[in-house]
Write an enzyme that holds these catalytic residues in place. Structure first.
Site, short mmCIF file in Angstrom:
data_model
loop_
_atom_site.label_atom_id
_atom_site.label_comp_id
_atom_site.label_asym_id
_atom_site.label_seq_id
_atom_site.Cartn_x
_atom_site.Cartn_y
_atom_site.Cartn_z
CG HIS A 58 -1.89 1.05 1.35
ND1 HIS A 58 -2.60 1.28 2.50
CD2 HIS A 58 -2.26 2.02 0.49
CE1 HIS A 58 -3.39 2.33 2.33
NE2 HIS A 58 -3.20 2.80 1.12
CD GLU A 61 -2.40 2.65 -3.80
OE1 GLU A 61 -2.69 3.86 -3.82
OE2 GLU A 61 -2.96 1.83 -3.02
CD GLU A 134 2.47 9.67 0.18
OE1 GLU A 134 1.40 9.07 0.35
OE2 GLU A 134 2.55 10.91 0.02
ZN LIG Z 1 -4.10 4.60 0.52
#
Ligand SMILES: [Zn+2]
Length: 986
Positions: A58, A61, A134
């Site tokens: 994730h 991504e 992130e």
């Molecule tokens: Zn997400």
């Protein structure tokens, strides 16, 4: 030729030629779907295979879209959101794959999107800063303690505040403990901090390789260009062996049980029974299981669902149903809102009901209705706003990802024909499936999830202790190093991309944009309902593949205020309680057998150039054109003869609606907050709050109790709603169909309306005339006048680890006229200011703003936000930002194009017909739409300044609503806590 054609097939189910290729150099797989659909779609997917719940797939991504070799800006993804006409742009992580899909109706835009996405997946920057931003990182708080921040870290904290999602996830994971499916690919907030940068980078190197990729094209673009374009991207790579096929779980020999806890004040929880099933590869089995699922739980008349709901053990269904997007399929069903002492009974009930169905057989009418419904949906392929091409991609991936034939997955005619033939021969197809898949199958788990007030405290205490222990081990120098890292990260985030870097992102020219607002076909026609009355029809001449889409809109401006919130459940009440002639199971079977479905919704909006509210109850339906008579017959039945006095059914409907409103409150917290704030400023939005906002939830709770204490009162209210709403002479009959079919349908439509009006006239003669609403009454006398704004915030309290922070500015009341150009400024705020302040720097998952041109309300609401006061400050500071921001001509052009992309949303024919009806109801004319488009296209720097000034001027009248936890509310700045009104939401 650098690609080898493996197979070509014509697939009439999707009106396409489909070609499957393999890339010679790398072994990359490519599926090329060729047809006339202008909504072109592309996707590149990788088999990703996490071996922990650290969220690496994730976080990857997210991170690939944070800058790449050719596109060295902070977030190419956001630049595309700002400047592209895309009809879809996102990236998605699944338990065994990561998918990068885009879609656009503009060819140049489509190629631009593909280029940025391919550079992002093959050549991402992936710096340590990006990983920290992130993924996760430490921050040193002012008091010297440590905390953790990060976009995915916070996003997943939000996901773990959603018990429905948690329970469904545990149900899946419980079946596959020895495989990749046993982990949370999204990331468990308690495990994410175990992920380090080296592991993160290694994950990309291993899985994001062409040899591990699945490339998909769909639409009316040139098929040869697809291949040459992809070959240019793939040529630099050589073939690699990537071990990414998910392992198979050895089936259990005895069923297992799993108990989990989540945050919550409720003493009731979730329980579901789950089965591990076969591997992919047999399409007939897959379609049969889809139909069996519909048979068992598809409607409230389905036998397994009915048994569960009738038992009274819970409020609504739980479990994930039929799961096809894993290597081994799975099936699951259960209940939520179950007291712990009843959980065992739910399990027994599920198994007994299935055993009884296998033994006694399934009602043939239920089987027929289910096959027809599934077949209708497969043919119609009504994916709503989601591009059809991408729906086809996901269907294909269901087989393709596991090295099966993706084209097989797109064909459904032959398997359904075979299934029907077997049934016609008297085969007990579905009964024997129940027996083998469920009753004789020991590969089964029972998963219980119980809310506890302790759970949140336990987790917070554990996190605190863990962070304190880490803090204690760090030297002063290490602390300084952490601070320096965070500063470097903040600097990176605050430094704008250079104009040269931004110029690398490809975009369209203004000349590529149509000046003319797309027109929706709409013809007003009259229906002679009786000798005296002509009713109104709207006809939208559109190619619908012979499907008759038919809505009946009942405007209801004169309803008594206390009755208003009933209208939301009234639709289910007339459709799902039975009629004079049919019990509710029979009527639902009839609807399933002959139509594509009948539903109901409520529309509210402010009429243009007036402050008046427009509110309509709308029955929506569809059927094949040759089945319209049957559809009219069924509509007549429910509209004239629905039995509202079915107390048990009504209780079930209310409990289900209440459970769904509660379940969606946190996942859609921003929507709830926006609806509530806007209710202060217009009559229509005040109605919306009571029909679908938090007030609706409070109403449903009351109503659930009143059904027991005051049933006759509830029934009288429902009857009063029926009289006030269903006025057949003044309804608007909305038809979406092609001209030829419409000519054939029209006389039947007239007969249908005549029947309704005549029946209603007779009822009135019998003495109920006074209860019928007077048409076109002055809506100013209607209820729900706007509530006065209030400086102190409203605080909605719920068990959540994250916040939703809203503030709404009435810029219209503060003197700013409606201006289409403000949409462009909103786009800039969303993708530049709010994205940086609230998401990147603040750590919230998102922060959409909403501008209603008609009411002049500009509202902000953050999504899964760790902050409260800081976010509100950022909203207020938006005016400074807009008044001083330097916006280049290039940025302005990009924002204009991106805004057009938002305005010209791609719609399937039925959506066009419905949008046109809604425009009609609120008098949003083509001229007005063109006026707003002209303003939008002419947006200039001065519009940024005026919106900045308008937001500042509206600050005093702004309304603030927060959704947070009890603990969160205590961290509110003192100035905001003063006078804050707390409302217990969940
Ligand atoms: Zn997400």
């Amino acid at each position: 030729m650098s690609f080898t054609l493996i197979e070509e097939r014509s697939v009439p189910e999707i009106n396409s030629i489909v070609r499957l290729y393999e890339h010679d150099g790398t072994g990359a797989r490519l599926l090329s779907v060729i047809n006339k659909d202008e909504n072109k779609s592309f996707g590149i997917s990788f088999r990703t295979h996490p071996s922990s719940s650290n969220g690496v797939a994730h976080i990857m991504e997210h991170s690939t879209l944070c800058g790449s070799r050719k596109y060295p800006v902070k977030e190419p993804f956001v630049e595309l959101m700002k400047s592209s006409l895309n009809t879809f742009l996102n990236a998605l992580t699944f338990p065994d794959k990561t998918v990068y899909p885009v879609a656009s109706t503009n060819l140049k835009d489509f190629y631009n999107l593909i280029d940025v996405y391919l550079d992002s997946v093959f050549y991402p920057t992936l710096s340590e800063d990006i990983f920290r931003q992130e993924g996760w990182h430490y921050e040193v708080e002012p008091d010297g303690s440590l905390s953790r921040k990060g976009v995915v870290y916070n996003e997943m904290k939000g996901a773990y505040s959603d018990p429905d999602e948690m329970h469904a996830d545990w149900c899946r994971r419980s079946l596959f403990p020895d495989t990749t499916y046993g982990f949370d690919s999204g990331g468990d907030p308690e495990v994410i901090p175990q992920l380090d940068y080296q592991t993160f980078v290694a994950f990309h190197k291993k899985y994001y390789h062409p040899s591990n990729s699945f490339i998909f094209f769909y639409g009316d673009d040139d098929p040869d260009t697809r291949l040459s374009m992809m070959d240019a991207w793939l040529a630099p790579f050589s073939r690699a062996e990537v071990d990414s096929m998910p392992g198979l779980q050895t089936p259990f020999t005895t069923p297992i049980s799993v108990d989990k806890a989540c945050d919550g004040n409720d003493d009731k929880g979730f329980v579901a029974v789950n089965w591990g099933l076969a591997e992919h590869g047999d399409l007939e089995y897959s379609i049969a299981l889809t139909i069996l699922t519909y048979i068992l739980i598809g409607t409230s008349a389905s036998p397994l669902r009915k048994a569960l709901i009738d038992s009274g053990y819970g409020e609504d269904l739980a479990g994930f149903g039929y799961e096809e997007s894993m290597r081994q399929t799975a099936w699951s069903i259960g209940l939520k809102g179950v007291a712990p002492e009843n959980m065992g009974k739910v399990e027994v009930l599920i198994l007994n009901t299935l055993a009884q169905l296998a033994k006694d057989g399934i009602d043939p009418d239920t089987i027929e209705a289910s096959i027809n419904t599934v077949e209708f949906a497969l043919r119609e392929k009504n994916t709503g706003n989601f591009p059809r091409g991408l729906a086809v991609m996901f269907e294909a991936l269901g087989e393709w990802l596991y090295d099966k034939n993706p084209i097989d997955a797109l064909e459904f005619e032959a398997p359904i024909r075979d299934l029907r033939a077997k049934l016609a021969k008297g085969e007990r197809l579905f009964e024997s499936m129940i027996d083998s898949l469920f009753l004789k199958n020991q590969f089964r788990s029972t998963v219980r999830l119980l809310p506890s007030t302790e759970e949140g405290r336990r987790r917070e205490a554990q996190e605190k202790a863990e962070l304190a222990a880490i803090r204690a081990r760090l030297s002063d120098a290490e602390i300084e190093a952490l601070k320096a890292q965070v500063e470097a990260l903040n600097r990176r985030q605050e430094t704008p991309d250079s104009p040269e870097a931004l110029a690398t992102i490809p975009s369209l020219d203004l000349a590529d944009i149509p000046r003319q607002a797309p027109k929706l076909p709409c013809e007003v026609f009259s229906i002679q309902a009786s000798e005296a009355v002509a009713s109104m029809g709207l006809f939208h001449d559109l190619p619908t593949s012979s499907i008759f889409y038919f809505d009946v809109a009942f405007p209801f401006t004169t309803i008594e205020p206390r009755l208003l919130p009933y209208v939301s459940i009234f639709g289910r009440a007339i459709l799902e309680t039975g009629t004079d002639r049919f019990d509710y199971i029979t009527i639902m079977q009839e609807i399933g057998k002959h139509t594509g479905g009948i539903g109901a919704s409520v529309h509210t909006g402010t009429v243009w150039d007036s402050k008046k509210a427009s509110a309509s109850f709308i029955v929506r339906s569809k059927a094949m054109a040759e089945k319209t008579d049957k559809l009219f017959e069924l509509l007549t039945e429910v509209l004239l003869h629905a039995k509202l006095d079915n107390k048990e059914r009504l209780r079930q409907i209310v409990l289900e609606e209440k459970a769904q409103a509660e379940a969606s409150a946190i996942p859609e917290g921003h929507r709830l907050v926006i609806t509530r704030m806007r209710s202060h400023f217009s009559q229509a939005d005040a109605m919306a709050e009571r029909l679908r906002g938090s007030e609706q939830l409070f109403f449903l709770r009351d109503l659930a109790a009143r059904i027991d204490t005051d049933w006759s009162g509830v029934l009288a209210d429902l009857e009063a709603v029926r009289s006030a709403v269903l006025d057949f002479s003044h309804a608007i009959y909305n038809v979406t169909l092609d001209k030829a079919n419409f000519e054939a349908v029209r006389p039947h439509l007239e007969g249908f309306v005549q029947g309704l009006v005549q029946a209603q006239g007779q009822v009135q003669v019998q003495g109920q005339a006074s209860s019928s609403a007077a048409p076109n009454a002055d809506p100013d006398t209607a209820p729900s006048a706007a509530i006065a704004p209030n400086a102190a915030p409203e605080v909605l309290l719920a068990p959540t680890q994250v916040n939703f922070v809203g503030r709404a500015y009435p810029i219209g009341m503060a003197g700013a006229p409606a201006n289409g150009a403000f949409r462009v400024v909103k786009k800039y705020l969303d993708t530049v200011y709010l994205w940086e302040k609230i998401r990147v720097q603040g750590g919230a998952y998102g922060c959409p703003s909403v501008y209603d041109l008609n009411t002049g309300v500009f509202a902000f609401a953050s999504y899964r936000d760790p902050n409260l006061g800081r976010t509100l400050e950022a909203y207020d500071a938006a005016s400074d930002f807009l008044e001083t921001a330097e916006i280049s001509e290039d940025e302005l052009r990009k924002c204009i194009i991106g805004t057009i992309g938002d305005v010209d949303i791609y719609m399937l024919p039925d959506a066009k017909g419905f949008a046109s009806l809604v425009n009609y109801l609120v008098h949003y004319t083509d001229e007005k739409r063109q006026e707003h488009r002209d303003e939008l296209l002419a947006a200039s720097k001065s519009d940024f300044r005026s919106l900045g000034r308008a937001l500042r001027a509206a600050r005093d009248g702004a309304v603030t609503t927060l959704l947070t936890s009890q603990t969160g509310a205590q961290t509110l700045p003192a100035a905001l806590r003063e006078g804050a009104q707390e409302i217990q939401l969940l």
